[in-house]
Design a protein around this motif. Structure first.
Motif, PDB file in Angstrom:
ATOM      1  N   GLU A   6       2.258 -10.070   6.876  1.00 24.70           N
ATOM      2  CA  GLU A   6       2.446  -8.687   7.281  1.00 24.70           C
ATOM      3  C   GLU A   6       1.266  -8.230   8.148  1.00 24.70           C
ATOM      4  OE1 GLU A   6       3.725  -4.615   5.074  1.00 24.70           O
ATOM      5  OE2 GLU A   6       2.092  -5.754   4.213  1.00 24.70           O
ATOM      6  N   SER A  13       8.329  -5.352  10.657  1.00 29.14           N
ATOM      7  CA  SER A  13       8.861  -4.601   9.512  1.00 29.14           C
ATOM      8  C   SER A  13      10.372  -4.478   9.611  1.00 29.14           C
ATOM      9  CB  SER A  13       8.216  -3.208   9.451  1.00 29.14           C
ATOM     10  OG  SER A  13       6.827  -3.315   9.257  1.00 29.14           O
ATOM     11  N   GLU A  42      14.562   2.301  -6.209  1.00 28.28           N
ATOM     12  CA  GLU A  42      13.554   3.340  -6.409  1.00 28.28           C
ATOM     13  C   GLU A  42      13.343   3.685  -7.871  1.00 28.28           C
ATOM     14  OE1 GLU A  42      14.767   6.592  -3.978  1.00 28.28           O
ATOM     15  OE2 GLU A  42      14.112   5.647  -2.095  1.00 28.28           O
ATOM     16  N   LYS A  62      11.476  -3.027  -4.867  1.00 23.85           N
ATOM     17  CA  LYS A  62      10.315  -2.208  -4.538  1.00 23.85           C
ATOM     18  C   LYS A  62       9.400  -1.969  -5.737  1.00 23.85           C
ATOM     19  CE  LYS A  62      12.431   0.404  -0.726  1.00 23.85           C
ATOM     20  NZ  LYS A  62      12.831   1.767  -0.280  1.00 23.85           N
ATOM     21  N   GLU A  65       5.705  -3.167  -6.124  1.00 22.99           N
ATOM     22  CA  GLU A  65       4.535  -2.440  -5.632  1.00 22.99           C
ATOM     23  C   GLU A  65       3.854  -1.675  -6.765  1.00 22.99           C
ATOM     24  OE1 GLU A  65       3.280   0.876  -2.247  1.00 22.99           O
ATOM     25  OE2 GLU A  65       5.373   0.264  -2.475  1.00 22.99           O
ATOM     26  N   ARG A  66       4.648  -1.036  -7.615  1.00 23.90           N
ATOM     27  CA  ARG A  66       4.085  -0.259  -8.728  1.00 23.90           C
ATOM     28  C   ARG A  66       3.449  -1.154  -9.779  1.00 23.90           C
ATOM     29  NH1 ARG A  66       6.205   0.642 -13.474  1.00 23.90           N
ATOM     30  NH2 ARG A  66       8.288  -0.043 -12.788  1.00 23.90           N
ATOM     31  N   TYR A  70       1.938  -5.318  -4.734  1.00 24.39           N
ATOM     32  CA  TYR A  70       2.381  -5.952  -3.492  1.00 24.39           C
ATOM     33  C   TYR A  70       3.472  -5.113  -2.832  1.00 24.39           C
ATOM     34  CZ  TYR A  70       0.286 -10.332  -5.241  1.00 24.39           C
ATOM     35  OH  TYR A  70      -0.563 -11.284  -5.715  1.00 24.39           O
ATOM     36  N   GLN A  71       3.527  -5.170  -1.512  1.00 24.61           N
ATOM     37  CA  GLN A  71       4.701  -4.707  -0.790  1.00 24.61           C
ATOM     38  C   GLN A  71       5.734  -5.839  -0.865  1.00 24.61           C
ATOM     39  OE1 GLN A  71       5.344  -1.795   0.722  1.00 24.61           O
ATOM     40  NE2 GLN A  71       3.346  -0.925   0.156  1.00 24.61           N
ATOM     41  N   PRO A  72       7.029  -5.544  -0.999  1.00 24.89           N
ATOM     42  CA  PRO A  72       8.035  -6.610  -1.030  1.00 24.89           C
ATOM     43  C   PRO A  72       7.895  -7.581   0.142  1.00 24.89           C
ATOM     44  CG  PRO A  72       9.049  -4.528  -1.614  1.00 24.89           C
ATOM     45  CD  PRO A  72       7.636  -4.217  -1.183  1.00 24.89           C
ATOM     46  N   SER A  73       7.557  -7.049   1.322  1.00 26.89           N
ATOM     47  CA  SER A  73       7.456  -7.897   2.510  1.00 26.89           C
ATOM     48  C   SER A  73       6.328  -8.922   2.404  1.00 26.89           C
ATOM     49  CB  SER A  73       7.246  -7.027   3.754  1.00 26.89           C
ATOM     50  OG  SER A  73       6.083  -6.225   3.610  1.00 26.89           O
ATOM     51  N   GLN A  74       5.325  -8.655   1.551  1.00 22.56           N
ATOM     52  CA  GLN A  74       4.225  -9.605   1.383  1.00 22.56           C
ATOM     53  C   GLN A  74       4.637 -10.851   0.607  1.00 22.56           C
ATOM     54  OE1 GLN A  74       1.441  -6.289  -0.099  1.00 22.56           O
ATOM     55  NE2 GLN A  74       0.019  -7.742   0.844  1.00 22.56           N
ATOM     56  N   SER A 113      -1.968  -8.047  -7.146  1.00 18.00           N
ATOM     57  CA  SER A 113      -2.603  -8.181  -5.830  1.00 18.00           C
ATOM     58  C   SER A 113      -4.123  -8.255  -5.920  1.00 18.00           C
ATOM     59  CB  SER A 113      -2.194  -7.004  -4.941  1.00 18.00           C
ATOM     60  OG  SER A 113      -2.565  -5.770  -5.550  1.00 18.00           O
TER      61      SER A 113
END
Length: 371
Positions: A6, A13, A42, A62, A65-66, A70-74, A113
């Motif tokens: 990313e 993106s 969400e 998603k 991340e919480r 991590y962001q999903p894309s990572q 992360s």
């Protein structure tokens, strides 16, 4: 699938978003309304991921991340083992099998992360796409750190309750060696000296030391250190601890086994399981009798059977045993068997309970043979 790092670039993106959308179609997720998929992403408290045949993430919710930062894309395109602790990777690989209907449950550490471990539960299911013939792995990972803390508090509370209940029997058992020591000291004080007196006194002191050491073990927190352990050695330790309570009720504890059986386990946790089950057997036998403990093994498993001579377990409640706060004892908490089952789950073992044909009950622990 190639992993693209990313960079914050808008085009990338958009490309990753399109990739996830296409993957959803491949997995027949597109049959759900887009608004529903958005709501799931969400509001889902667990991490839902899809892994392809090459072991790469092709979808991740998603909520990652919480929970992990991590962001999903990572993670898209990365191998699943990059977010699993090294201690758990081999175990997961070994337990996977070719069964097309495979469904497995793990408790393991996932890496966030920041490189820190998070205690989690994971349900893993294998699915095959009927149209393409491709195989996918669907995992649901739940953060159970708070649950683990509650379990530890409950376990410690139950351990202290057990220690209190055993205190009377142990006090009685220690009183006899103390009387012997007092008598020998009085003889020595009067000038009667024999070498054998010293040997007997040392034996009595060692007996008390063994009993008190086992009592202190109960109050210690459970550890998380697994290694190859002798079942016979653990059973012997527990019998030493519980024999005073058994003697007060005219109960004899017998053990029969080859002495060769070993399991890969946390010694303190499995001793806690044995304490819970043998103590339950003692409490069930109001008329005295014998508790028999047997060990046996096969190519695939190792068994420990605890057989009592109590009233037996009514068939209509046997399925409820192990539920929190369900107990047949007036002063019981119902946590002993629940904790026992939880500990055995951590060791990929399980407990069978049944009423014997003539008298009493049998509790059978089934352990996997160490690899």
């Amino acid at each position: 699938m190639r992993y693209e790092k990313e960079t914050g670039n808008t085009d990338k993106s958009i490309h990753l978003a399109e990739m996830q959308q296409e993957q959803r179609k491949n997995l027949q997720l597109s049959s759900l309304p887009a608004s529903m998929l958005t709501w799931i992403e969400e509001n889902c408290h667990d991490i839902i991921s899809v892994i392809d045949e090459d072991g790469l993430f092709i979808y991740i919710s998603k909520s990652v991340e919480r929970i992990l930062g991590y962001q999903p894309s990572q993670l898209i395109g990365k191998p699943w083992y990059k977010v699993i602790s090294s201690e758990d990777i081999d175990y997961i690989k070994e337990s996977c099998n070719p069964d097309p209907l495979m469904k497995l449950f793990y408790q393991l550490n996932v890496i966030n992360s920041d490189g820190k471990s998070i205690w989690s539960s994971c349900t893993l299911t294998k699915l095959k796409d009927s149209k393409t013939g491709r195989t996918f792995y669907i995992s649901i990972v739940a953060d159970i750190r708070d649950k683990k803390e509650v379990e530890e508090i409950m376990i410690q509370s139950e351990k202290m309750s057990v220690a209190g209940q055993l205190a009377a029997g142990i006090a009685h058992e220690i009183r006899n060696p103390l009387k012997s020591l007092k008598g020998f000291l009085q003889l020595l004080q009067a000038g009667v000296r024999k070498e054998e007196y010293y040997n007997i006194m040392i034996e009595e002191i060692e007996k008390m030391e063994t009993i008190t050491s086992e009592l202190l073990f109960i109050s210690k927190p459970l550890t998380e250190t697994k290694q190859l352990e002798s079942i016979e050695s653990m059973i012997h330790d527990v019998i030493v601890l519980l024999r005073p309570q058994a003697k007060m009720k005219s109960i004899h504890i017998e053990y029969n086994g080859s002495g060769k059986e070993k399991i890969y386990c946390d010694r303190s946790q499995i001793k806690q399981v044995l304490i819970n089950l043998i103590k339950n057997a003692i409490e069930a036998m109001d008329q005295g009798g014998t508790i028999r403990i047997f060990t046996s093994s096969s190519d695939s498993h190792i068994d420990v059977s605890i057989i009592d001579e109590g009233p037996g377990i009514p068939q209509d409640i046997i399925h409820k045993l192990g539920e929190p706060f369900f107990t047949t004892k007036q002063s019981g908490t119902g946590l002993g068997l629940m904790i026992t089952k939880q500990i055995l789950e951590r060791h990929q073992a399980f407990l069978e309970m049944k009423a014997n044909e003539q008298i009493g009950s049998t509790f059978r622990i089934i352990f996997p043979v160490p690899a």
